[in-house]
Design a protein around this motif. Structure first.
Motif, short mmCIF file in Angstrom:
data_model
loop_
_atom_site.label_atom_id
_atom_site.label_comp_id
_atom_site.label_asym_id
_atom_site.label_seq_id
_atom_site.Cartn_x
_atom_site.Cartn_y
_atom_site.Cartn_z
N CYS A 98 0.79 1.34 5.48
CA CYS A 98 -0.44 1.88 4.90
C CYS A 98 -1.55 1.79 5.93
O CYS A 98 -1.42 1.13 6.96
N ARG B 211 1.73 -3.38 4.91
CA ARG B 211 0.88 -3.86 3.82
C ARG B 211 1.22 -5.33 3.55
O ARG B 211 2.39 -5.69 3.43
N SER C 81 -3.45 3.69 0.19
CA SER C 81 -2.08 4.18 0.10
C SER C 81 -1.88 5.45 0.93
O SER C 81 -0.77 5.74 1.35
N GLU C 82 -2.96 6.19 1.18
CA GLU C 82 -2.92 7.41 2.00
C GLU C 82 -4.16 7.43 2.87
O GLU C 82 -5.10 6.67 2.63
N SER D 262 -7.66 7.69 -2.26
CA SER D 262 -6.30 7.25 -2.59
C SER D 262 -6.35 5.88 -3.28
O SER D 262 -7.39 5.22 -3.28
N SER D 263 -5.24 5.46 -3.86
CA SER D 263 -5.23 4.15 -4.51
C SER D 263 -5.40 3.07 -3.46
O SER D 263 -4.95 3.19 -2.32
N LYS D 264 -6.13 2.03 -3.86
CA LYS D 264 -6.48 0.96 -2.94
C LYS D 264 -6.07 -0.39 -3.50
O LYS D 264 -6.07 -0.60 -4.70
N THR D 265 -5.72 -1.29 -2.58
CA THR D 265 -5.43 -2.67 -2.93
C THR D 265 -6.15 -3.57 -1.93
O THR D 265 -6.55 -3.12 -0.85
N CYS E 77 -6.45 -2.05 1.69
CA CYS E 77 -5.36 -1.11 1.97
C CYS E 77 -5.54 0.19 1.21
O CYS E 77 -5.90 0.19 0.03
#
Length: 145
Positions: A73, A66, A91-92, A97-100, A89
């Motif tokens: 990731c 990441r 997370s899973e 899933s959480s994203k960035t 990105c």
């Protein structure tokens, strides 16, 4: 005794059948993560970029480090002319899933990692595509605005 003929009632097999339910095709979001990214999201992003007359040099799914904070990731990585890069990105291996997101101008490394779509209850192809393009447009990467 005279018998009156019984009213002709159709046999059960003669009754019209109720309209058979047609199975709806599965939603794109129901596909496994990698299939969704490769078959749905990347083509949608490519088309959205082409609508802005941008042909990405790179637009792929990869698993790796990441940007900015490290840690492995899944990410959709894109490179746009003239060397601008972004990483969406996950997370899973799940679109929920959480994203960035991280961005880098030509010749620089990504220096900021931002949360992406944190308040959305339902994740859809249209939402992912539109918000990513909106974010890139906010950087003025999709043309003058």
């Amino acid at each position: 005794m005279s018998e009156t003929p019984a009213a002709a009632t159709p046999a059960p097999s003669d009754k019209p059948k109720k309209a058979e339910k047609v199975a709806k095709p599965p939603k794109p979001e129901d596909k496994p993560f990698e299939a969704f990214i490769h078959e749905e999201l990347i083509p949608a992003l490519r088309k959205g970029l082409q609508d802005h007359n941008i042909t990405p040099a790179v637009l792929d799914l990869r698993q790796g480090e990441r940007p900015v904070v490290g840690g492995t990731c899944w990410m959709v990585h894109g490179e746009l002319p003239p060397g601008r890069r972004f990483w969406l990105c996950f997370s899973e291996a799940s679109i929920t899933s959480s994203k960035t997101i991280a961005l880098a101008d030509p010749g620089t490394d990504a220096s900021l990692l931002e949360s992406f779509l944190i308040d959305e209850k339902r994740m859809t192809l249209a939402l992912l595509q539109s918000r990513l393009l909106q974010r890139l447009n906010g950087q003025k990467w999709l043309g003058g605005n």
